[in-house]
Scaffold this active site. Structure first.
Site, mmCIF file in Angstrom:
data_model
loop_
_atom_site.group_PDB
_atom_site.id
_atom_site.type_symbol
_atom_site.label_atom_id
_atom_site.label_comp_id
_atom_site.label_asym_id
_atom_site.label_seq_id
_atom_site.Cartn_x
_atom_site.Cartn_y
_atom_site.Cartn_z
ATOM 1 N N GLU A 110 -2.251 -0.793 -4.837
ATOM 2 C CA GLU A 110 -1.758 -1.458 -3.620
ATOM 3 C C GLU A 110 -2.033 -2.964 -3.648
ATOM 4 O OE1 GLU A 110 -3.357 0.637 -0.249
ATOM 5 O OE2 GLU A 110 -1.974 2.311 -0.480
ATOM 6 N N GLU B 128 1.222 8.447 -2.631
ATOM 7 C CA GLU B 128 0.293 8.817 -1.562
ATOM 8 C C GLU B 128 1.068 9.201 -0.314
ATOM 9 O OE1 GLU B 128 -2.894 6.175 -0.588
ATOM 10 O OE2 GLU B 128 -3.471 5.849 -2.685
#
Length: 715
Positions: free
Chosen positions: A184, A254
């Site tokens: 991320e 995710e």
């Protein structure tokens, strides 16, 4: 090339392919539709299970339940701070045995996705970085910085080479089909200006050049070069902009099955229907890989949780903290997986079309010639049913739901229609620790200025001082007030998490911040004596930060201390001579270990009102059976618990939610931590808890409408 040479190269290719087939090697590639393993397109469901958040004795059962639930891939982070606690010193033992975990995945016939990072966030202390990294001269994390890149590359190479040495990549016949570099990063990339994109390209190139033989991914990274950019979140079917190249598949690394919980925060409950809706929508929009984060959350043992994060992790996942099925979530997703896998051929090889079938309704259709057809009928209206027409048939769609038609004729599954019966978790009391003579206690000495050897003329930053060896740092000073100091008030400002204040070794008050409030202050009326007064302030961290840019530069600990004697006169001790003590005496002596118990003098529990900073110890026998076990700590306030020398985590029962509830009262004790008899239980209580009300319980499940309980995977 001559014909003879072409034939020769063709036979070489055949020979290599046959040899690879004999060895069981898998060649993993991809295109714009999906991952391709050994020439076959794959539609994959994945589940995150983190090996250090459970125990090796639990791994087989967790993986088996994931497989039974229709999961094809087990996804895990790699935890740098566990594996390299000091530079060049590695630990892959016990719960940290990554190789054993990957081999267990392989033994059960599943694939693995290895998210090396090595920055992982994951609500894990310091984002997975070892704290010694903080001390490297001139280091700046996660940017185009020479010292950081050196150590990041070293660790990444270490993990890749370890996997290669064990033959664990799919290209070697192993189960690992994907690797991840970074994590991320786009969330912080802008903070590093022009060095951010440079670092992204370097990290991607570094990973690819390690030649794992399998693809790399970069999650939430729209500018990912060679690696596949993937989506993280709860609604990637709605939010994902798609791959940044037509040659990359659409992947969701995710899909948050709930959310992490913090002290003072209520659990986030995400319904099975909502998860199923967004999974189906992502598949309908050409998604081909979905990972549930988490499929099993587990336990943040010891001091591994990040700032304010509770010890239980993603307990609302399809497998709860103890590895028990959470219904109807587990069963509903299993049914969804079966339906979608039965349609994988047209989904991966057919031609997609989509069109409106109502004001808030949409159809996604995949057709493979005249042979196969599958349709997803979407109702985006969350308030009412919708009747839609599709291929001359009428279908009723529940609010906010997707109906799946594997043959474009019959609706066999609706994401909002749950047939799996719900269950609930029950606790059964097996032992109360309610007798005074069961316990012994040891009280910490309150540190005064003269007790300390570390001195400074200013307030020191907490994390840099403790080096993460302890949650605790004593700040102490001595002073003599003048005779005019009446009705004094101690003022403390902190960027740490908790403060316990003492005047002349007497506890006066505790204060704390929260996950969403980064600093706090306290104003405490105090009583001073004539002559020298000792002020002792215990600063406490509840996990290190795990996210954001410039993690290496964060400040924690006290920032200002004053004593106001009147409106016009204030003693400012911010720049003053301070004495410091790192950690507690019981920590240094390791009184939670059997061989260290005699290092201190244990006494009978007394009935004094001042019980702060007290260690308690007792023993117990393991409950009969194999049901999971938990300690009920609801009578305690804040501290940490050890069972047979292993920390089962921090507890903070006194930090209540907005509804007046503790965020967590039950603390998992893995069966593998226990002996049949004589198990040592040690509790550190910071405030004023009552150990006589601690209880030991077994955990089981019962169907909501059934009196029969079970805790194993039902047949």
């Amino acid at each position: 090339m001559k014909v003879r040479e072409m034939v020769w190269w063709w036979w070489i290719y055949i020979a290599v392919a046959v040899q690879a087939s004999i060895k069981g090697e898998d060649y993993v590639t991809y295109d714009g539709r999906s991952l391709i393993i050994n020439g076959q397109r794959k539609l994959l469901f994945s589940g995150s299970i983190h090996y250090p958040r459970s125990t090796p004795q639990m791994w087989s059962s967790l993986i088996a339940k994931a497989k039974e639930g229709g999961v094809d891939v087990i996804q895990t982070y790699v935890f740098w701070n566990l594996h390299e606690p000091q530079p060049g010193q590695y630990d892959f033992s016990g719960r940290y045995d990554l190789v054993k975990f990957i081999k267990e995945i392989q033994a059960q016939g599943l694939y693995a996705c290895l998210r090396i990072g090595p920055f992982i966030e994951s609500e894990w202390t310091y984002g997975g970085f070892p704290f010694w990294l903080h001390n490297v001269p001139d280091i700046v994390y996660r940017t185009d910085n020479g010292p950081f890149k050196f150590y990041m590359q070293n660790f990444t190479r270490k993990i890749v080479n370890l996997m290669k040495s064990e033959g664990l990549y799919a290209s070697q016949g192993g189960p690992i089909i994907l690797s991840q570099i970074e994590n991320e990063y786009q969330n912080v990339e802008a903070a590093f200006h022009e060095k951010g994109p440079i670092y992204v390209k370097w990290a991607a190139k570094m990973g690819v050049e390690l030649e794992t033989g399998v693809p790399w991914v970069m999650c939430k990274q729209t500018d990912a070069p060679d690696p596949i950019n993937t989506c993280n979140g709860m609604r990637c079917g709605e939010t994902f902009g798609g791959p940044n190249s037509p040659n990359k598949p659409s992947m969701w690394t995710e899909n948050w099955t709930s959310f992490y919980q913090v002290y003072g925060g209520e659990p986030y409950i995400r319904s099975a229907e909502d998860i199923a809706f967004h999974v189906a929508l992502f598949i309908a929009k050409k998604g081909s890989y979905i990972n549930y984060y988490m499929y099993h959350g587990g336990t943040n043992f010891g001091r591994t949780a990040s700032t304010y994060v509770i010890t239980s992790y993603y307990d609302q996942a399809p497998l709860d903290e103890y590895g028990l099925l959470r219904q109807p979530k587990w069963g509903h997703l299993k049914e969804l997986h079966i339906v979608i896998k039965n349609c994988f051929t047209p989904l991966l090889q057919g031609v997609q079309s989509n069109f409106s079938i109502g004001p808030l309704q949409q159809a996604y259709v995949y057709e493979e010639g005249m042979e196969a057809c599958v349709a997803f009928l979407v109702n985006n209206d969350s308030t009412k049913n919708a009747t839609v027409q599709f291929q001359n048939n009428s279908f009723e769609l529940l609010p906010k739901s997707i109906g799946i038609l594997p043959d474009c004729q019959n609706m066999v599954f609706n994401t909002a229609k749950v047939s799996t019966k719900p269950n609930k978790r029950i606790t059964t009391l097996t032992k109360m620790f309610n007798e005074v003579d069961m316990w012994k206690e040891f009280k910490e000495d309150i540190q005064n200025f003269l007790d300390t050897s570390l001195r400074s003329n200013s307030l020191l930053e907490h994390m840099n001082t403790t080096q993460d060896k302890s949650d605790y740092l004593w700040y102490t000073f001595s002073f003599q007030p003048n005779s005019t100091c009446s009705q004094p008030v101690l003022h403390v400002e902190s960027l740490g998490h908790v403060v316990h204040a003492y005047i002349n070794t007497i506890f006066i008050e505790a204060g704390h911040g929260s996950h969403d409030t980064k600093g706090f202050s306290m104003d405490i009326p105090i009583t001073l004596i004539d002559g020298i007064n000792n002020v002792s302030i215990l600063s406490v961290m509840v996990g290190l930060p795990d996210s954001g840019a410039f993690l290496e530069s964060r400040y924690a600990g006290l920032t200002k201390v004053t004593i106001q004697c009147s409106e016009s006169y204030i003693y400012d001790f911010t720049n003053y001579t301070w004495g410091y003590q790192i950690g507690l005496e019981g920590e240094k002596l390791q009184v939670f270990k059997e061989q260290s118990l005699e290092e201190v003098e244990w006494s009978e529990i007394d009935d004094s009102t001042n019980k702060s900073l007290t260690w308690y110890k007792t023993t117990f026998d393991a409950p009969i059976g194999d049901e999971p076990i938990a300690l009920n700590m609801s009578s305690m306030q804040k501290g940490e618990v050890w069972v047979n020398e292993q920390s089962i985590g921090r507890y903070w029962v006194s930090f209540l939610t907005s509804k007046g509830n503790p965020s967590q009262t039950l603390y998992h004790v893995p069966r593998s931590f226990l002996n049949p008899t004589g198990n040592l239980l040690v509790v550190l209580e910071e405030l004023n808890g009552d150990p006589l009300q601690i209880s030991l319980n077994t955990i089981s499940l019962v169907n909501v409408n059934s009196p029969f309980s079970y805790h194993h995977l039902p047949q």
